[in-house]
Design a protein around this motif. Sequence first.
Motif, PDB file in Angstrom:
ATOM      1  N   TRP A  36       0.806  -1.416  -0.190  1.00 49.99           N
ATOM      2  CA  TRP A  36      -0.071  -0.189  -0.040  1.00 49.99           C
ATOM      3  C   TRP A  36       0.706   1.372  -0.165  1.00 49.99           C
ATOM      4  CZ3 TRP A  36      -4.707  -1.260  -1.318  1.00 49.99           C
ATOM      5  CH2 TRP A  36      -5.166  -2.463  -1.094  1.00 49.99           C
ATOM      6  N   PHE A  37       1.835   1.293   0.747  1.00 45.99           N
ATOM      7  CA  PHE A  37       2.731   2.384   0.890  1.00 45.99           C
ATOM      8  C   PHE A  37       3.308   2.663  -0.569  1.00 45.99           C
ATOM      9  CE2 PHE A  37       7.448   3.893   1.211  1.00 45.99           C
ATOM     10  CZ  PHE A  37       6.959   5.083   1.534  1.00 45.99           C
ATOM     11  N   ARG A  38       3.886   1.601  -1.584  1.00 45.07           N
ATOM     12  CA  ARG A  38       4.519   1.824  -2.734  1.00 45.07           C
ATOM     13  C   ARG A  38       3.430   2.374  -3.721  1.00 45.07           C
ATOM     14  NH1 ARG A  38       9.457   2.860  -1.096  1.00 45.07           N
ATOM     15  NH2 ARG A  38      10.446   0.879  -0.117  1.00 45.07           N
ATOM     16  N   ARG A  39       2.131   1.754  -3.555  1.00 44.11           N
ATOM     17  CA  ARG A  39       1.110   2.179  -4.346  1.00 44.11           C
ATOM     18  C   ARG A  39       0.698   3.524  -4.143  1.00 44.11           C
ATOM     19  NH1 ARG A  39      -4.751  -1.258  -4.742  1.00 44.11           N
ATOM     20  NH2 ARG A  39      -6.005   0.389  -5.162  1.00 44.11           N
ATOM     21  N   HIS A  40       0.927   4.284  -2.921  1.00 44.29           N
ATOM     22  CA  HIS A  40       0.571   5.579  -2.801  1.00 44.29           C
ATOM     23  C   HIS A  40       1.810   6.322  -3.203  1.00 44.29           C
ATOM     24  CE1 HIS A  40      -2.520   4.889   0.640  1.00 44.29           C
ATOM     25  NE2 HIS A  40      -3.017   4.332  -0.515  1.00 44.29           N
ATOM     26  N   GLU A  41       3.111   5.756  -2.790  1.00 39.17           N
ATOM     27  CA  GLU A  41       4.265   6.652  -3.091  1.00 39.17           C
ATOM     28  C   GLU A  41       4.539   6.924  -4.615  1.00 39.17           C
ATOM     29  OE1 GLU A  41       8.824   6.255  -1.516  1.00 39.17           O
ATOM     30  OE2 GLU A  41       7.878   4.458  -2.503  1.00 39.17           O
ATOM     31  N   VAL A  42       4.255   5.862  -5.453  1.00 38.43           N
ATOM     32  CA  VAL A  42       4.386   6.224  -7.151  1.00 38.43           C
ATOM     33  C   VAL A  42       3.612   7.241  -7.278  1.00 38.43           C
ATOM     34  CG1 VAL A  42       2.689   4.617  -7.808  1.00 38.43           C
ATOM     35  CG2 VAL A  42       4.544   4.852  -9.121  1.00 38.43           C
ATOM     36  N   VAL A  43       2.769   7.570  -6.915  1.00 37.02           N
ATOM     37  CA  VAL A  43       1.721   8.755  -7.418  1.00 37.02           C
ATOM     38  C   VAL A  43       2.648  10.194  -6.882  1.00 37.02           C
ATOM     39  CG1 VAL A  43      -0.376  10.038  -7.443  1.00 37.02           C
ATOM     40  CG2 VAL A  43      -0.407   7.460  -7.423  1.00 37.02           C
ATOM     41  N   TYR A  44       3.032  10.110  -5.649  1.00 34.84           N
ATOM     42  CA  TYR A  44       3.863  11.307  -5.245  1.00 34.84           C
ATOM     43  C   TYR A  44       5.032  11.488  -6.336  1.00 34.84           C
ATOM     44  CZ  TYR A  44       1.558  12.396  -0.859  1.00 34.84           C
ATOM     45  OH  TYR A  44       0.880  12.837   0.082  1.00 34.84           O
ATOM     46  N   LEU A  45       5.741  10.493  -6.330  1.00 35.16           N
ATOM     47  CA  LEU A  45       7.002  10.378  -7.222  1.00 35.16           C
ATOM     48  C   LEU A  45       6.801  10.781  -8.582  1.00 35.16           C
ATOM     49  CD1 LEU A  45       8.854   7.245  -5.902  1.00 35.16           C
ATOM     50  CD2 LEU A  45       9.692   9.546  -5.718  1.00 35.16           C
ATOM     51  N   ASP A  46       5.537  10.211  -9.059  1.00 42.88           N
ATOM     52  CA  ASP A  46       5.284  10.800 -10.611  1.00 42.88           C
ATOM     53  C   ASP A  46       4.975  12.198 -10.580  1.00 42.88           C
ATOM     54  OD1 ASP A  46       4.755   9.600 -13.434  1.00 42.88           O
ATOM     55  OD2 ASP A  46       2.909  10.593 -12.991  1.00 42.88           O
ATOM     56  N   LEU A  47       4.043  12.786  -9.923  1.00 43.56           N
ATOM     57  CA  LEU A  47       3.547  14.044  -9.884  1.00 43.56           C
ATOM     58  C   LEU A  47       4.407  15.227  -9.207  1.00 43.56           C
ATOM     59  CD1 LEU A  47      -0.253  13.419  -9.754  1.00 43.56           C
ATOM     60  CD2 LEU A  47       1.383  13.485 -11.688  1.00 43.56           C
ATOM     61  N   VAL A  48       5.673  14.787  -8.619  1.00 42.76           N
ATOM     62  CA  VAL A  48       6.344  15.804  -7.657  1.00 42.76           C
ATOM     63  C   VAL A  48       6.849  17.064  -8.581  1.00 42.76           C
ATOM     64  CG1 VAL A  48       8.573  14.643  -7.652  1.00 42.76           C
ATOM     65  CG2 VAL A  48       8.035  16.024  -5.862  1.00 42.76           C
ATOM     66  N   THR A  49       7.178  16.809  -9.794  1.00 42.11           N
ATOM     67  CA  THR A  49       7.644  17.618 -10.838  1.00 42.11           C
ATOM     68  C   THR A  49       6.637  18.984 -10.865  1.00 42.11           C
ATOM     69  OG1 THR A  49       7.081  16.536 -12.687  1.00 42.11           O
ATOM     70  CG2 THR A  49       9.073  16.175 -11.917  1.00 42.11           C
ATOM     71  N   HIS A  50       5.490  18.668 -10.691  1.00 41.94           N
ATOM     72  CA  HIS A  50       4.407  19.680 -10.816  1.00 41.94           C
ATOM     73  C   HIS A  50       4.589  20.727  -9.597  1.00 41.94           C
ATOM     74  CE1 HIS A  50       1.672  17.998 -14.002  1.00 41.94           C
ATOM     75  NE2 HIS A  50       2.392  17.064 -13.440  1.00 41.94           N
ATOM     76  N   CYS A  51       5.340  20.373  -8.705  1.00 41.07           N
ATOM     77  CA  CYS A  51       5.355  21.162  -7.387  1.00 41.07           C
ATOM     78  C   CYS A  51       7.023  21.774  -7.207  1.00 41.07           C
ATOM     79  CB  CYS A  51       5.203  20.231  -6.077  1.00 41.07           C
ATOM     80  SG  CYS A  51       3.844  19.189  -5.964  1.00 41.07           S
ATOM     81  N   THR A  52       7.756  21.673  -8.403  1.00 38.54           N
ATOM     82  CA  THR A  52       9.064  22.261  -8.356  1.00 38.54           C
ATOM     83  C   THR A  52       9.003  24.024  -8.180  1.00 38.54           C
ATOM     84  OG1 THR A  52      10.029  20.560  -9.545  1.00 38.54           O
ATOM     85  CG2 THR A  52      11.181  22.586  -9.571  1.00 38.54           C
ATOM     86  N   ASP A  53       9.390  24.585  -7.203  1.00 40.15           N
ATOM     87  CA  ASP A  53       9.493  25.795  -6.894  1.00 40.15           C
ATOM     88  C   ASP A  53       8.236  26.414  -6.783  1.00 40.15           C
ATOM     89  OD1 ASP A  53      12.280  25.939  -7.564  1.00 40.15           O
ATOM     90  OD2 ASP A  53      12.245  26.088  -9.591  1.00 40.15           O
ATOM     91  N   LYS A  54       7.193  25.667  -6.298  1.00 39.82           N
ATOM     92  CA  LYS A  54       5.890  26.155  -6.156  1.00 39.82           C
ATOM     93  C   LYS A  54       5.410  26.266  -4.766  1.00 39.82           C
ATOM     94  CE  LYS A  54       5.090  26.378 -10.596  1.00 39.82           C
ATOM     95  NZ  LYS A  54       3.994  25.221 -11.210  1.00 39.82           N
ATOM     96  N   THR A  55       4.395  27.069  -4.147  1.00 35.73           N
ATOM     97  CA  THR A  55       3.810  27.073  -2.909  1.00 35.73           C
ATOM     98  C   THR A  55       2.889  25.901  -3.086  1.00 35.73           C
ATOM     99  OG1 THR A  55       4.359  29.257  -2.420  1.00 35.73           O
ATOM    100  CG2 THR A  55       2.620  28.237  -1.081  1.00 35.73           C
ATOM    101  N   VAL A  56       2.829  24.826  -2.197  1.00 36.79           N
ATOM    102  CA  VAL A  56       2.080  23.560  -2.513  1.00 36.79           C
ATOM    103  C   VAL A  56       1.307  23.447  -0.983  1.00 36.79           C
ATOM    104  CG1 VAL A  56       2.116  21.060  -2.636  1.00 36.79           C
ATOM    105  CG2 VAL A  56       3.710  22.556  -3.828  1.00 36.79           C
ATOM    106  N   LEU A  57       0.152  23.141  -0.989  1.00 44.41           N
ATOM    107  CA  LEU A  57      -0.819  22.739   0.108  1.00 44.41           C
ATOM    108  C   LEU A  57      -1.043  21.344  -0.226  1.00 44.41           C
ATOM    109  CD1 LEU A  57      -2.681  23.015   2.545  1.00 44.41           C
ATOM    110  CD2 LEU A  57      -4.554  23.485   1.037  1.00 44.41           C
ATOM    111  N   ASP A  58      -0.398  20.373   0.853  1.00 43.23           N
ATOM    112  CA  ASP A  58      -0.624  19.021   0.818  1.00 43.23           C
ATOM    113  C   ASP A  58      -1.950  18.852   1.932  1.00 43.23           C
ATOM    114  OD1 ASP A  58      -0.944  16.241   0.879  1.00 43.23           O
ATOM    115  OD2 ASP A  58       1.193  15.974   1.227  1.00 43.23           O
ATOM    116  N   ALA A  59      -3.055  18.447   1.487  1.00 43.33           N
ATOM    117  CA  ALA A  59      -4.544  18.725   2.137  1.00 43.33           C
ATOM    118  C   ALA A  59      -4.579  17.109   2.626  1.00 43.33           C
ATOM    119  CB  ALA A  59      -5.430  19.337   1.278  1.00 43.33           C
ATOM    120  N   GLY A  60      -4.320  17.058   3.867  1.00 42.83           N
ATOM    121  CA  GLY A  60      -4.690  15.428   4.301  1.00 42.83           C
ATOM    122  C   GLY A  60      -3.316  14.761   3.967  1.00 42.83           C
TER     123      GLY A  60
END
Length: 259
Positions: free
Chosen positions: A29-53
């Motif tokens: 379950w951890f890897r199944r969630h982690e893969v999404v963070y890793l795939d989309l993290v580039t959308h957050c580069t140099d941005k102000t990000v809210l991780d909600a929940g």
Amino acid sequence: MSPATPAQTETLPITGERTVPGIPEENYWFRRHEVVYLDLVTHCTDKTVLDAGFGEGYGADLISRSAAKVIGLDYDASAAAHVARRYPEVSVLRGNLATLPLSDASVDVVVNFQVIEHLWDQSQFLDECFRVLRPGGELLISTPNRITFSPGRDTPLNPFHTRELSAAEMTELLEGSGFAVDAMIGVHHGPRLRELDAKHGGSIIDAQLDRSIAGIPWPAELFDDVAAIRVDDFLLADADRADAPIDDSLDLVAIAVKR
């Protein structure tokens, strides 16, 4: 970017709903969630990000390595205290997702992974995400695919879920709050996980859940196979990919934009 690898010595308790890193039995379950963070993290580069929940906080910490600022929001007091102590680069807020404690147009990206299925008023939450995003900002959101997670049912099998969504239902909700859906992505088992499905009676998910629910010890082979799962054992596929239909996916991932 390397996956987050928090030490096993300081983790939150396993609740069945919060994915905790560093525990072999939780690794699928951890890897199944982690893969999404890793795939989309580039959308957050140099941005102000809210991780909600943010749950355990490993994802907010991963984002903080490239973002300009990460604000982590969760209602659970123990999770907020844990993240503030464990991940000092994350600015922790405790609050309700139905009324985000942020000003209008104050963040560039909102991240919300595996949370919306727990909320009673999903439309209100998405309206709040739209409000706090700057024009052109993105909402990155994931949730279990209702069609495969609770097959043949309108009410979720998971008692902690209030409403699960199909890809079409998620799109309708997002558009109803004013978002344009730029991408709908499905999380699937890749070749190695499909081999493990076949090896463990057709579904490595059921092999884990059936034993856990019944209180039956895991055989060593299942334990070892689950502990060895990696993020690259999962496949992320766009909705239009013919060999990986979105309705067959395990989880849905949407990239929605405030135009």
